[in-house]
Design a protein around this motif. Structure first.
Motif, PDB file in Angstrom:
ATOM      1  N   GLY A 107       0.801  -1.208   0.000  1.00  0.00           N
ATOM      2  CA  GLY A 107       0.000   0.000   0.000  1.00  0.00           C
ATOM      3  C   GLY A 107       0.838   1.264   0.000  1.00  0.00           C
ATOM      4  O   GLY A 107       2.008   1.253   0.388  1.00  0.00           O
ATOM      5  N   THR A 108       0.245   2.344  -0.429  1.00  0.00           N
ATOM      6  CA  THR A 108       0.884   3.653  -0.360  1.00  0.00           C
ATOM      7  C   THR A 108      -0.169   4.682   0.018  1.00  0.00           C
ATOM      8  O   THR A 108      -1.353   4.526  -0.302  1.00  0.00           O
ATOM      9  CB  THR A 108       1.558   4.025  -1.698  1.00  0.00           C
ATOM     10  N   ALA A 109       0.263   5.709   0.731  1.00  0.00           N
ATOM     11  CA  ALA A 109      -0.668   6.762   1.163  1.00  0.00           C
ATOM     12  C   ALA A 109       0.140   8.021   1.449  1.00  0.00           C
ATOM     13  O   ALA A 109       1.372   7.986   1.530  1.00  0.00           O
ATOM     14  CB  ALA A 109      -1.446   6.329   2.406  1.00  0.00           C
ATOM     15  N   THR A 110      -0.567   9.116   1.613  1.00  0.00           N
ATOM     16  CA  THR A 110       0.056  10.381   2.001  1.00  0.00           C
ATOM     17  C   THR A 110      -0.195  10.604   3.484  1.00  0.00           C
ATOM     18  O   THR A 110      -1.334  10.470   3.945  1.00  0.00           O
ATOM     19  CB  THR A 110      -0.538  11.547   1.203  1.00  0.00           C
ATOM     20  N   CYS A 111       0.855  10.890   4.241  1.00  0.00           N
ATOM     21  CA  CYS A 111       0.686  11.178   5.660  1.00  0.00           C
ATOM     22  C   CYS A 111      -0.193  12.424   5.808  1.00  0.00           C
ATOM     23  O   CYS A 111       0.158  13.492   5.287  1.00  0.00           O
ATOM     24  CB  CYS A 111       2.037  11.407   6.319  1.00  0.00           C
ATOM     25  N   PRO A 112      -1.315  12.336   6.506  1.00  0.00           N
ATOM     26  CA  PRO A 112      -2.197  13.498   6.645  1.00  0.00           C
ATOM     27  C   PRO A 112      -1.563  14.650   7.417  1.00  0.00           C
ATOM     28  O   PRO A 112      -1.997  15.796   7.286  1.00  0.00           O
ATOM     29  CB  PRO A 112      -3.398  12.931   7.410  1.00  0.00           C
ATOM     30  N   ARG A 113      -0.529  14.356   8.196  1.00  0.00           N
ATOM     31  CA  ARG A 113       0.060  15.406   9.033  1.00  0.00           C
ATOM     32  C   ARG A 113       1.169  16.164   8.304  1.00  0.00           C
ATOM     33  O   ARG A 113       1.197  17.388   8.319  1.00  0.00           O
ATOM     34  CB  ARG A 113       0.588  14.808  10.338  1.00  0.00           C
ATOM     35  N   CYS A 114       2.098  15.453   7.657  1.00  0.00           N
ATOM     36  CA  CYS A 114       3.243  16.139   7.042  1.00  0.00           C
ATOM     37  C   CYS A 114       3.264  16.037   5.522  1.00  0.00           C
ATOM     38  O   CYS A 114       4.162  16.584   4.887  1.00  0.00           O
ATOM     39  CB  CYS A 114       4.549  15.609   7.622  1.00  0.00           C
ATOM     40  N   ARG A 115       2.307  15.287   4.948  1.00  0.00           N
ATOM     41  CA  ARG A 115       2.168  15.125   3.497  1.00  0.00           C
ATOM     42  C   ARG A 115       3.288  14.285   2.881  1.00  0.00           C
ATOM     43  O   ARG A 115       3.450  14.278   1.653  1.00  0.00           O
ATOM     44  CB  ARG A 115       2.095  16.475   2.779  1.00  0.00           C
ATOM     45  N   ALA A 116       4.060  13.593   3.688  1.00  0.00           N
ATOM     46  CA  ALA A 116       5.082  12.696   3.154  1.00  0.00           C
ATOM     47  C   ALA A 116       4.416  11.459   2.563  1.00  0.00           C
ATOM     48  O   ALA A 116       3.312  11.065   2.965  1.00  0.00           O
ATOM     49  CB  ALA A 116       6.063  12.288   4.248  1.00  0.00           C
ATOM     50  N   THR A 117       5.078  10.839   1.597  1.00  0.00           N
ATOM     51  CA  THR A 117       4.561   9.620   0.989  1.00  0.00           C
ATOM     52  C   THR A 117       4.960   8.409   1.818  1.00  0.00           C
ATOM     53  O   THR A 117       6.140   8.222   2.134  1.00  0.00           O
ATOM     54  CB  THR A 117       5.098   9.461  -0.442  1.00  0.00           C
ATOM     55  N   LEU A 118       3.988   7.609   2.180  1.00  0.00           N
ATOM     56  CA  LEU A 118       4.228   6.383   2.950  1.00  0.00           C
ATOM     57  C   LEU A 118       4.222   5.211   1.981  1.00  0.00           C
ATOM     58  O   LEU A 118       3.250   4.997   1.252  1.00  0.00           O
ATOM     59  CB  LEU A 118       3.152   6.207   4.014  1.00  0.00           C
ATOM     60  N   GLU A 119       5.310   4.451   1.965  1.00  0.00           N
ATOM     61  CA  GLU A 119       5.463   3.346   1.024  1.00  0.00           C
ATOM     62  C   GLU A 119       5.405   2.003   1.741  1.00  0.00           C
ATOM     63  O   GLU A 119       5.792   1.885   2.894  1.00  0.00           O
ATOM     64  CB  GLU A 119       6.803   3.460   0.282  1.00  0.00           C
ATOM     65  N   GLU A 120       4.926   0.995   1.012  1.00  0.00           N
ATOM     66  CA  GLU A 120       4.883  -0.388   1.477  1.00  0.00           C
ATOM     67  C   GLU A 120       4.257  -0.487   2.866  1.00  0.00           C
ATOM     68  O   GLU A 120       4.842  -1.022   3.811  1.00  0.00           O
ATOM     69  CB  GLU A 120       6.286  -1.004   1.446  1.00  0.00           C
TER      70      GLU A 120
END
Length: 231
Positions: free
Chosen positions: A67-80
């Motif tokens: 999965g991948t998503a954008t951290c709602p707090r800092c907008r960083a990309t979260l991978e795997e």
């Protein structure tokens, strides 16, 4: 704060290729067993089973951790990350925000969030511990310590002990048939399941505590920081 978790095509393809390679190696090992006997046959069997196990693990990773998503707090990309569900909180590598995933929705946890089971980790970095004030679950005045043990990498059971142990902040170590580490963790009269202790081999002492309370974990980390590395 929430964001949507989507499947990462690149990660999925990567693990699919790894799985295919491992399956192929497993097949070759099993095929090599034909017409052989003795030690060579055993080695081929062990290799085939080993590659098959790793292939299954890679397949499960492709299924659940692509999965991948954008951290709602800092907008960083979260991978795997988990696609559908996390049992324990995970953390953004950039801002360290704690989050859970459920049905492809990533939710950043509130500062006062309390998990149903101990899930917020904190390494023990010294032979003595400074406990934050209050119960490790609800922050109300602590009236007792609850004994938590770790033995040879396995977390032991908890049992209430005398409140006098709270002030010590020490780790009891008992050897003989393995090593048992014992801590007394502050609780109020209503709670006795706010934390557990685990062995973490790269720590000195080799302990990690998991708390149910996100707020208590953060206060514990402030009071018990990792030692600064020598220049």
């Amino acid at each position: 704060m929430t964001s949507t978790v989507t499947r990462n095509t690149g990660s999925t393809l990567k693990y699919a290729v790894i799985t295919a390679v491992l399956v192929g190696l497993s097949f070759l090992c099993f095929r090599a067993m034909i017409g052989r006997s003795g030690l060579l046959w055993v080695l081929c069997l062990a290799g085939g089973l080993g590659f098959a196990v790793f292939a299954l693990g890679s397949l499960l990773v492709a299924k659940d951790l692509a999965g991948t998503a954008t951290c709602p707090r800092c907008r960083a990309t979260l991978e795997e990350i988990e696609l559908n569900h996390t049992d324990d909180p995970a953390f953004c590598d950039t801002c360290q925000a704690a989050y859970l995933v459920d049905k492809r929705v990533l939710t950043v946890l509130a500062d006062d969030y309390v998990h149903p089971t101990p899930g917020f980790p904190a390494p023990v970095t010294s032979e003595t511990i400074s406990w934050p004030a209050g119960c490790c679950v609800c922050a109300r005045p602590a009236t007792r310590g609850v004994e938590a043990k770790a033995h040879d990498g396995e977390t032991g059971t908890n049992a209430a002990v005398a409140a006098a142990g709270l002030a010590l902040g020490s780790i009891a170590v008992r050897t003989g048939g393995g090593t048992t580490y014992t801590l007394r963790i502050p609780h109020c009269a209503e709670h006795d399941d706010g934390a557990k202790v685990e062995i973490e081999s790269n720590n000195k002492p080799p302990l990690k505590i998991r708390f149910r309370s996100y707020a208590y974990q953060r206060r514990f980390l402030e009071l018990n920081p990792k030692p600064a590395k020598a220049a």
